[in-house]
Scaffold this active site. Sequence first.
Site, PDB file in Angstrom:
ATOM      1  N   SER A 157     -16.815 -30.648  31.068  1.00  0.00           N
ATOM      2  CA  SER A 157     -16.135 -31.658  31.873  1.00  0.00           C
ATOM      3  C   SER A 157     -15.427 -32.682  31.004  1.00  0.00           C
ATOM      4  O   SER A 157     -16.056 -33.408  30.236  1.00  0.00           O
ATOM      5  CB  SER A 157     -17.150 -32.377  32.782  1.00  0.00           C
ATOM      6  OG  SER A 157     -16.566 -33.544  33.316  1.00  0.00           O
ATOM      7  N   GLY A 173     -12.397 -39.044  41.515  1.00  0.00           N
ATOM      8  CA  GLY A 173     -13.502 -38.834  40.583  1.00  0.00           C
ATOM      9  C   GLY A 173     -13.129 -39.250  39.168  1.00  0.00           C
ATOM     10  O   GLY A 173     -13.956 -39.801  38.431  1.00  0.00           O
ATOM     11  N   ARG A 226     -14.794 -26.059  46.586  1.00  0.00           N
ATOM     12  CA  ARG A 226     -13.543 -25.289  46.649  1.00  0.00           C
ATOM     13  C   ARG A 226     -13.767 -23.780  46.745  1.00  0.00           C
ATOM     14  O   ARG A 226     -12.841 -23.049  47.117  1.00  0.00           O
ATOM     15  CB  ARG A 226     -12.654 -25.640  45.448  1.00  0.00           C
ATOM     16  CG  ARG A 226     -12.055 -27.029  45.582  1.00  0.00           C
ATOM     17  CD  ARG A 226     -11.179 -27.429  44.422  1.00  0.00           C
ATOM     18  NE  ARG A 226     -10.518 -28.694  44.725  1.00  0.00           N
ATOM     19  CZ  ARG A 226      -9.940 -29.467  43.824  1.00  0.00           C
ATOM     20  NH1 ARG A 226      -9.935 -29.109  42.538  1.00  0.00           N
ATOM     21  NH2 ARG A 226      -9.355 -30.590  44.194  1.00  0.00           N
ATOM     22  N   ASP A 283      -8.502 -26.931  37.958  1.00  0.00           N
ATOM     23  CA  ASP A 283      -7.976 -27.431  39.236  1.00  0.00           C
ATOM     24  C   ASP A 283      -7.046 -26.435  39.933  1.00  0.00           C
ATOM     25  O   ASP A 283      -6.603 -26.687  41.054  1.00  0.00           O
ATOM     26  CB  ASP A 283      -7.203 -28.729  39.003  1.00  0.00           C
ATOM     27  CG  ASP A 283      -8.128 -29.888  38.629  1.00  0.00           C
ATOM     28  OD1 ASP A 283      -9.318 -29.853  39.008  1.00  0.00           O
ATOM     29  OD2 ASP A 283      -7.664 -30.824  37.949  1.00  0.00           O
TER      30      ASP A 283
END
Length: 438
Positions: free
Chosen positions: A168, A95, A351, A320
């Site tokens: 982001s 990504g 996730r 993450d």
Amino acid sequence: MSKYTFTSDGPLTGRLRVPGDKSISHRSLMFAGLAVGESRITGLLEGEDVLATAAAMRQLGADIEREGEGAWRVHGAGLGSLLEPRGALEMGNSGTSTRLMMGLLASHPITATFTGDASLSGRPMNRVIDPLSQMGASFEASSGGTLPCMLRGAAPAVPINYRLPVASAQVKSAVLLAGLNTPGITRVIEPVVTRDHTERMLTGFGAILEVGEDNGERVIGIHGEADLRPCDVIVPGDPSSAAFFIVAALLVPGSDLVIENVGLNPTRAGIITVLRHMGGSIEELDPREVGGEPVADLRVRHSALTGIDVDPAIVPSMVDEFPVLFVAAAFAKGTTRTTALEELRVKESDRIAVMAAALTGAGARVTENEDGLEIEGTGGEPLRGTGNAPVATHLDHRIAMSMAIAGLVSANGVQIDDTAPIATSFPTFMELLSGAAV
Ligand code: S3P
């Protein structure tokens, strides 16, 4: 597909070094590929995601050569002088490569098609397509704004002021990279601070950035039609990769492990704060600066962990690391609650759902909420494990590595359906794990 069962293998001791930071590795190849002249990179992560960036930059005209382990030489094509790629840009699982390169190309007179694997082809691209379209680029995406996607860059593009609707760093970076070849000043407003490698590194490559604050929000302006000069980059170790070994050493009784050269940029180091808050013994040795980033060796000792409520404000600095935090929580005393994790549902896999299923399958007590998990830990007792019912990792490297660590402290071990995706970010994971547990 290669299945593998991870089982207890004794304490983790000695010293090890994790590979280079993935975010910094991608950016070093891209920015060096835009500078006129030769840059050298040392400590580059040679994982599949970063190799996808290298291949794409070559297709755009950069001359990129591997000189030795982690040592790469890049002769840039020059900002504004990128070539139109002959074939599709194959982004694999990455990504970061896709979104940042869409930004790069949006302000070049180039048409390019981006493709990816099954995981990447399900991930949302509208978050970059929206601002880059405002700058003048046009896109033909697959349904729902996914790959394959064709981009037509604009020349000249128009500068925008863009307030990030999601926290982001990939979206922030895509807009700033488009701004590099756009006349005037392109601004990104960040209500919540995300990793700042793009800003730090672009300054090193000679771009002019203004970083300020407005009403408690971070504002980053980039001066367009920049002149990028070559820069030698030393890539520090990846804190996201180190996190698997930090949690492993905290959980496996008798462990005392030193992880060398770990990047501790405050926009990335949230996992260490949270694990310490849970009672983890993590000591910073020899703090220093490497390639403009704070770095230290970490000494991690087995610790009794306690469940906590994780502060949602810390989420962007460890976005993450939640899969492996969930594993730590499954062995803590009491309940760990996480919230504000909506973004985890659009990573390499969902996730939240995938970790809930994986941990439940291994015998943990987990409640899935829309925006996070609540995990009732064992207080240090081993989990049952999965036996021969493999964990479905959905092409997600971090799910595979997180559940591998759970296997080290599970009675019957944990079987992973496919270890191949680990190579996207951490090709030496298996080797280091078997070397550390002696
Ligand atoms: C990255 C940003 C993060 C992170 C990804 C790498 C980057 O994604 O999850 O692994 O290098 O900018 P988002 O910015 O989309 O949260």
